[in-house]
Design an enzyme around this catalytic site. Structure first.
Site, PDB file in Angstrom:
ATOM      1  CB  CYS A  30      -1.100   6.251  -4.488  1.00  0.00           C
ATOM      2  SG  CYS A  30      -1.713   4.583  -4.350  1.00  0.00           S
ATOM      3  CE1 TYR A 169      -0.213  -4.012  -3.065  1.00  0.00           C
ATOM      4  CE2 TYR A 169      -1.848  -3.152  -4.593  1.00  0.00           C
ATOM      5  CZ  TYR A 169      -1.214  -3.111  -3.372  1.00  0.00           C
ATOM      6  OH  TYR A 169      -1.575  -2.150  -2.459  1.00  0.00           O
ATOM      7  CG  HIS A 172      -0.873  -1.786   0.864  1.00  0.00           C
ATOM      8  ND1 HIS A 172      -0.294  -1.428  -0.322  1.00  0.00           N
ATOM      9  CD2 HIS A 172       0.064  -1.563   1.809  1.00  0.00           C
ATOM     10  CE1 HIS A 172       0.947  -1.000  -0.100  1.00  0.00           C
ATOM     11  NE2 HIS A 172       1.187  -1.077   1.191  1.00  0.00           N
ATOM     12  CG  ASP A 265       3.879  -0.530   3.326  1.00  0.00           C
ATOM     13  OD1 ASP A 265       5.023  -0.798   3.735  1.00  0.00           O
ATOM     14  OD2 ASP A 265       3.594  -0.443   2.117  1.00  0.00           O
TER      15      ASP A 265
END
Ligand code: ADP
Ligand code: SF4
Length: 689
Positions: A30, A169, A172, A265
């Site tokens: 991001c 994906y 997360h 992460d």
């Protein structure tokens, strides 16, 4: 000239129908620019392609209005209207010969849909993660078919936007594909729940759908979190993390593997060092023949070579190292290892995304300003006039101003009062876990050291007399700031008279002398600042065996550090160290051996044993020189002095990133007419300047 040891990093790698020119892979991350700032986003990614990253990815890209992450600002492919904005990015990446990747996401119960007003969906009924007291409804088989269709439609749009790699994906703890996989989220009893194969079914179907839909021209990548660091309650790399990769081993064209959630992460250097993910991802290549990319805040080319040669990874993934130095691959290729601007692992970048604004970087002040202001991490305009500069103060602001002006060809004299450079960074990097922050100083000193047009002096505390006597026309005051000790800050708006006492110690004194100098007895830290310093001082003091009382008006320790993904780790660390945490409290009195606190709501007072109080409230600029020079303005012309400018903390105390940015802005803009920054405006079906 490139060191032949690093040649292996520049070998091409086949990824489905495409070949990447080297092993440097900017994984999806991001930026806070997203769909609202697509020109800025494109320019940011373009600079990385220019800097040698073979693959450059988007941030997560919402596939449908039921996956609306507003007010977060991610990328979007809800409809064909979104294609032109993303085409800006693919063009910017392709211009430099890199591949463009798009990370498609449906957020499921992580999407509050505050803008789209759609109902959130999930494998099983559940409250949504954030954004209000809303719930997600359970999907039926029709919903699942629709979801698969949305993935296909978004992938076709991605292809139309010229992406080379399309992601499924599952990471997360923010994605519906992962939610279906995880038994704690998926309580279904139909063919999409229960057994491992059933929970994997949707993921397998979506990967197959993507291949059918766009696999002729796009590589299909899977991003999978192989471990959640939560034991058997989550996915584990020796259990279902491995099972997923075994089950889908040859299905995608690329495996991108990491840890979940985001705070695991993207751990900060305070809590994890380079390569921290290796124990979890090392097995992946033994299970698949497809190329594998992984991350671990890698900035060392030797480590990168080891990862490739040991068969751990095929591609070196990076988010933060590519933000701190978008030209990292080129520097390795050109044999300029010392020029690499290494990430310090502070997560100021994640704070940008978490507060829905274009991110900043402590090390790289040009981030987020590549398009708006035309800043470039490597290139500056040569200086044409005003070539002689005196910079006073060798902290982050002074060093960055000196570096930038020197790069522009100015003659720079830098005077630092202390016997070492670095200012606050030198002090703060000696605190527990913050050693990597010294890179802010060391990289800048490294850039300045061999430059004939830079004269650097330590042990040179300058006065107004000195400055007028030198006659250097342009002066920047980067003299920093000092922490207040009178209690004034967010909570107490007037000085607290009882803090005018000998047992009050400022954070500056504590950092300079260490807690070993403090008298025996409990130490109270009043953290009204809300970020890292109060907690890291508490840790420093607790490590010396002092009893520590952590007083904070906030409900949790260091609330701003939620934006840097560290809050839970910080609070756990203090608990483990036996620090007594007093939330929702303020200061009421201090004596020689006690401190009295008051509840911020009820004013109920409590008294505790306390030998020393360290207030961490706010700082004041060290700007006496500025006032001295203003008072003598009538002498400037005779002395040859033309301009005096305050930069960094001397202008307004703030985060280190603000100091490096202030130094850069001064240096890069000096002598130039400042242009108004560009603004994104939506016109027709695209964003334009
Ligand atoms: P910033 O974050 O804005 O760079 P710092 O506090 O980190 O601010 O650094 C300021 C530096 O300026 C410190 O190293 C300090 O020793 C130095 N300094 C302060 N006053 C003077 C002065 N009069 N002459 C030279 N150096 C000074
Ligand atoms: Fe690294 Fe900090 Fe820059 Fe993020 S802000 S890229 S963590 S130096």
């Amino acid at each position: 000239m490139r060191d032949p040891r690093f040649d292996i990093l520049f070998e091409p790698v086949q990824i489905g129908p495409h070949t990447t020119r080297n092993r440097f892979y900017q994984v999806p991350h991001c930026t806070g620019m997203g769909y609202r700032h697509p020109n800025a986003e494109a320019a940011h990614r373009g600079v990385k392609a220019e800097g040698g990253w073979g693959v450059v990815s988007t941030q997560e890209t919402e596939i449908h209005p039921t996956s609306d992450l507003s007010p977060a600002n991610e990328a979007r492919l809800w409809s064909d209207q979104d294609i032109p904005a993303l085409r800006l990015m693919t063009d910017a990446v392709h211009e430099h010969g890199s591949l463009a990747a798009v990370q498609l996401v449906h957020g499921g119960s992580h999407s509050p849909n505050l803008y789209s007003r759609e109902t959130a969906i999930a494998p099983s009924p559940t409250p949504i993660d954030w954004g209000g007291p809303l719930q997600a409804r359970e999907m039926d088989l029709t919903d699942i078919r629709a979801l698969r269709g949305w993935y296909v439609a978004a992938a076709k749009r991605a292809k139309a936007a010229q992406f080379d790699i399309v992601y499924a994906y599952a990471g997360h703890d923010m994605t519906i594909l992962q939610h279906f996989l995880l038994s704690r989220h998926n309580h279904r009893t139909d063919e999409y729940g229960g057994s491992f194969d059933n929970r994997l079914r949707l993921f397998r179907e979506v990967v197959a759908d993507l291949k059918d839909a766009v696999g002729d021209t796009c590589a299909i990548a899977i991003r999978l979190a192989v471990d959640e660091l939560m034991g058997a309650d989550g996915i584990e790399h020796q259990a279902e993390g491995r099972d997923v990769i075994e089950a889908l081993a040859e299905e995608p064209d690329l495996w991108d593997v990491n840890l979940s959630d985001w705070s695991n992460d993207s751990q900060t250097s305070r809590f994890a060092k380079e390569g921290f993910q290796e124990p979890y991802t090392a097995f992946v290549k033994s299970v698949t023949t497809k190329p594998v990319v992984g991350v671990g805040r890698y900035t060392s080319p030797d480590t990168m070579v080891r990862l490739i040669k040991s068969g751990h990874l095929d591609l070196i993934g990076a988010a933060r190292p590519s933000i701190a130095d978008p030209h990292l691959p080129n520097k390795i290729s050109q044999g300029r290892i010392d020029d690499i601007r290494e990430c310090i692992g502070c997560n100021i970048c994640t704070a940008g995304d978490n507060t829905n604004v274009p991110m900043r970087c402590t090390q790289n002040p040009t981030v987020g300003e590549e398009w708006r202001r035309g800043w470039h991490p490597e290139r500056v305009q040569p200086i044409t006039s005003a070539k002689r500069h005196l910079i006073i103060g060798g902290g982050p602001a002074g060093l960055e101003a000196a570096r930038t002006l020197t790069q522009r060809g100015a003659d720079v004299t830098l005077a630092e009062a202390r016997d070492t450079f670095g200012g606050r960074v030198t002090l703060e990097s000696s605190l527990p876990g913050l050693a990597e922050w010294a890179r802010v100083r060391d990289w800048r000193l490294g850039q300045l050291n061999d430059k004939p047009n830079a004269q650097l002096f330590t042990q040179s505390p300058l006065t107004a007399d000195d400055i007028l006597a030198y006659g250097i026309p342009n002066v920047a005051l980067a003299t920093g700031s000092t922490w207040r000790t009178d209690g004034v800050g967010r909570t107490h708006k007037r000085p607290l008279p009882f803090l005018n006492a000998p047992n009050v110690c400022s954070p500056d004194t504590l950092m300079a002398n260490g807690p070993e100098q403090l008298p025996k007895g409990p130490i109270a830290i009043f953290d009204d600042d809300t970020f890292y310093l109060g907690s890291v001082l508490a840790e420093r003091v607790a490590n010396t065996g002092h009893e520590v009382l952590f007083i904070t008006p906030s409900a949790i320790v260091a609330p701003y550090s939620e934006n840097t993904l560290e809050q839970a780790r910080i609070q756990c660390r203090l608990i483990e160290l036996g620090v007594k945490i007093l939330p929702l409290t303020k200061l009421a009195n201090l004596t020689a051996d006690t401190i009295t606190t008051a509840c911020i709501y009820s004013e109920t007072q409590t008294t505790h044993a306390c030998a020393t109080l360290i207030p961490v409230t706010m700082r004041l600029p060290k700007d006496q020189l500025w006032h001295d020079l203003q008072a003598r303005k009538n002498e400037w012309a005779d002395a040859g002095l033309k301009s005096v400018t305050r930069i960094g903390d001397c202008y307004v105390p703030g985060l280190i990133t603000l100091a490096t940015q202030s130094g850069y802005r001064y240096g890069v803009g000096f002598g130039e007419a400042e242009q108004a920054p560009k603004r994104e405006v939506f016109v027709g079906s695209g964003f334009q300047a």
